[in-house]
Motif scaffolding. Structure first.
Motif, short mmCIF file in Angstrom:
data_model
loop_
_atom_site.label_atom_id
_atom_site.label_comp_id
_atom_site.label_asym_id
_atom_site.label_seq_id
_atom_site.Cartn_x
_atom_site.Cartn_y
_atom_site.Cartn_z
N MET A 1 0.83 -1.20 0.00
CA MET A 1 0.00 0.00 0.00
C MET A 1 0.87 1.26 0.00
O MET A 1 0.52 2.26 -0.62
CB MET A 1 -0.93 -0.01 1.22
N SER A 2 2.01 1.19 0.71
CA SER A 2 2.89 2.36 0.74
C SER A 2 3.45 2.63 -0.66
O SER A 2 3.66 3.79 -1.04
CB SER A 2 4.04 2.13 1.72
N GLN A 3 3.69 1.58 -1.45
CA GLN A 3 4.19 1.78 -2.82
C GLN A 3 3.14 2.46 -3.69
O GLN A 3 3.46 3.24 -4.58
CB GLN A 3 4.59 0.44 -3.43
N ARG A 4 1.86 2.14 -3.44
CA ARG A 4 0.80 2.79 -4.20
C ARG A 4 0.66 4.26 -3.80
O ARG A 4 0.42 5.13 -4.65
CB ARG A 4 -0.53 2.08 -3.96
N LEU A 5 0.81 4.51 -2.51
CA LEU A 5 0.66 5.87 -2.02
C LEU A 5 1.86 6.74 -2.38
O LEU A 5 1.72 7.89 -2.81
CB LEU A 5 0.47 5.86 -0.49
N VAL A 6 3.07 6.15 -2.19
CA VAL A 6 4.31 6.89 -2.49
C VAL A 6 5.19 5.97 -3.34
O VAL A 6 6.12 5.33 -2.83
CB VAL A 6 5.05 7.31 -1.20
N PRO A 7 4.91 5.85 -4.64
CA PRO A 7 5.63 4.88 -5.48
C PRO A 7 7.14 5.09 -5.50
O PRO A 7 7.89 4.13 -5.71
CB PRO A 7 5.01 5.09 -6.87
N GLU A 8 7.60 6.35 -5.29
CA GLU A 8 9.04 6.59 -5.32
C GLU A 8 9.72 6.16 -4.02
O GLU A 8 10.95 6.12 -3.94
CB GLU A 8 9.33 8.07 -5.59
N LEU A 9 8.94 5.80 -3.00
CA LEU A 9 9.52 5.46 -1.70
C LEU A 9 10.40 4.21 -1.78
O LEU A 9 11.51 4.19 -1.25
CB LEU A 9 8.39 5.23 -0.68
N THR A 10 9.90 3.17 -2.46
CA THR A 10 10.65 1.92 -2.53
C THR A 10 12.00 2.11 -3.19
O THR A 10 13.02 1.61 -2.71
CB THR A 10 9.84 0.86 -3.32
N GLU A 11 12.04 2.87 -4.29
CA GLU A 11 13.30 3.09 -4.99
C GLU A 11 14.26 3.90 -4.13
O GLU A 11 15.47 3.65 -4.12
CB GLU A 11 13.05 3.80 -6.32
N LYS A 12 13.75 4.87 -3.37
CA LYS A 12 14.61 5.66 -2.48
C LYS A 12 15.18 4.79 -1.36
O LYS A 12 16.36 4.91 -1.01
CB LYS A 12 13.82 6.82 -1.88
N VAL A 13 14.36 3.88 -0.83
CA VAL A 13 14.85 2.95 0.20
C VAL A 13 15.94 2.07 -0.37
O VAL A 13 16.99 1.85 0.26
CB VAL A 13 13.69 2.10 0.77
N ARG A 14 15.72 1.54 -1.58
CA ARG A 14 16.73 0.69 -2.23
C ARG A 14 18.06 1.45 -2.37
O ARG A 14 19.13 0.93 -2.06
CB ARG A 14 16.26 0.27 -3.62
N THR A 15 17.95 2.69 -2.85
CA THR A 15 19.16 3.47 -3.12
C THR A 15 19.94 3.74 -1.83
O THR A 15 21.16 3.53 -1.77
CB THR A 15 18.79 4.81 -3.78
N ARG A 16 19.24 4.18 -0.80
CA ARG A 16 19.93 4.51 0.45
C ARG A 16 20.45 3.26 1.16
O ARG A 16 21.50 3.31 1.80
CB ARG A 16 19.01 5.33 1.36
N TYR A 17 19.73 2.17 1.04
CA TYR A 17 20.20 0.89 1.59
C TYR A 17 21.52 0.51 0.93
O TYR A 17 22.49 0.11 1.58
CB TYR A 17 19.15 -0.19 1.37
N ARG A 18 21.56 0.64 -0.40
CA ARG A 18 22.77 0.27 -1.16
C ARG A 18 23.94 1.16 -0.76
O ARG A 18 25.07 0.67 -0.58
CB ARG A 18 22.49 0.39 -2.65
#
Length: 340
Positions: A1-18
């Motif tokens: 649901m968070s991806q639907r609400l803020v689709p760019e959130l997942t990619e930002k998490v991936r980037t900062r995790y990396r």
């Protein structure tokens, strides 16, 4: 649901995790070096680094950036989430079922394409080894790049531990940093434990191997190695390892004719896990892996897929640490076999 609400959130998490993961693997590291490792500009990296500093995830010193305990906790909490997002959690389950290994860890990427993935494999292997360590105990290790990375990235123990690290076999003539003796000493230092050296050649004539095994000091060392509680070993491609171990052309041709695909502990296996050749080595034998000994295999890279599957057929492993490159190669072969 968070991806639907803020689709760019997942990619930002991936980037900062990396980014945070690379700081952990290369610390202490400067921003310019980190930007080169990640393949981004310093300007792009600057915003993430500032967030990490504000959140107390990293600290910056004269030698560069280093991750804090809070940063380590954040990475560990995010690991299972990232595995689910990129499909590695499902991949681990499928690989465990196919190979009959209770615990499988798959890191992102392919070791053949990036040295950083090799570091990821080594760090993951160090974490798995720590979960199996129950002092007092003895750990036997083989040589190779994956095990060298494990020793380098093992977190430093702050108090002495009743752990002894020994080389699984003898070995002379290879690159010093990849020798089992070197890895045993480095790993023992990281664990604040003890180590024993085993200065005998890896490849011997049968008569020489038998004579050496009867020498009291060597016989005592062999007993210590074979009674180890944990064994951590690399897995090699058969023909590559045959050349590296200096086997003669006739033996190499014999291995190719017999369909050898894997090497471990001086044994060469075909795709079904059958022994097709055995070197005359002094140290750990295949029969020593039975019983209550915990066995951890470590190998990555797409080309290692067949070798990993072969040794899984040959003997029991309690845990395997690999990467997506090798995992996909094994699972794709399984799909093809099932489909045919």
């Amino acid at each position: 649901m968070s991806q639907r609400l803020v689709p760019e959130l997942t990619e930002k998490v991936r980037t900062r995790y990396r980014v945070l993961k690379r700081i952990e693997l290369h610390q202490p590291v400067g921003r310019r070096t980190l930007a080169h490792v990640l393949g981004v500009s310093e300007r792009v990296l600057r915003a993430d680094v500032e967030v990490f500093k504000e959140q107390g995830l990293i600290e910056v010193g004269p030698l560069g950036m280093a991750i804090t305990e809070t940063g380590v906790d954040v990475l560990q909490a995010l690991d299972p989430i990232m595995k689910t997002l990129d499909g590695r959690a499902e991949m681990e389950l499928s690989l465990a079922e196919r190979l009959g290994i209770a615990r499988v860890v798959v890191v992102s990427g392919d070791s053949e394409q990036s040295e950083d993935v090799t570091r990821d494999v080594g760090q993951a292997a160090a974490h798995v080894l720590r979960t199996f360590l129950h002092p007092p105990c003895t750990v036997a290790v083989t040589g190779g790049s994956s095990l060298a990375m494990l020793a380098e990235l093992m977190p430093q123990a702050t108090t002495p531990q009743d752990v002894e690290v020994v080389p699984a076999r003898g070995g002379l003539g290879e690159r010093h940093e990849l020798l089992a003796n070197t890895i045993a000493s480095q790993l023992a230092a990281r664990l604040s434990g003890r180590y024993r050296m085993f200065h005998v050649p890896e490849s011997l004539s049968r008569a020489t191997a038998e004579r050496l095994a009867q020498e009291p000091t060597i016989a005592e060392m062999i007993d210590r190695i074979r009674s180890a509680n944990l064994v951590v070993h690399g897995i090699g491609d058969a023909l590559t390892m045959a050349t590296r171990r200096g086997l003669d052309e006739e033996t190499v041709a014999h291995l190719a004719l017999r369909g050898a695909v894997a090497e471990a502990f001086g044994y060469f296996f075909d795709a079904e896990g059958h022994i097709v050749h055995m070197m005359n080595t002094v140290g750990l034998k295949l029969e020593d892996l039975s019983g209550d000994k915990m066995v951890i295999g470590v190998a990555g890279g797409r080309a290692k897929g067949p070798a990993i599957e072969a040794v899984a057929h040959a003997y029991r492993m309690d845990a395997l640490v690999t990467d997506e490159g090798a995992a996909r190669a094994i699972l794709k072969k399984g799909e093809c076999t099932h489909g045919s």
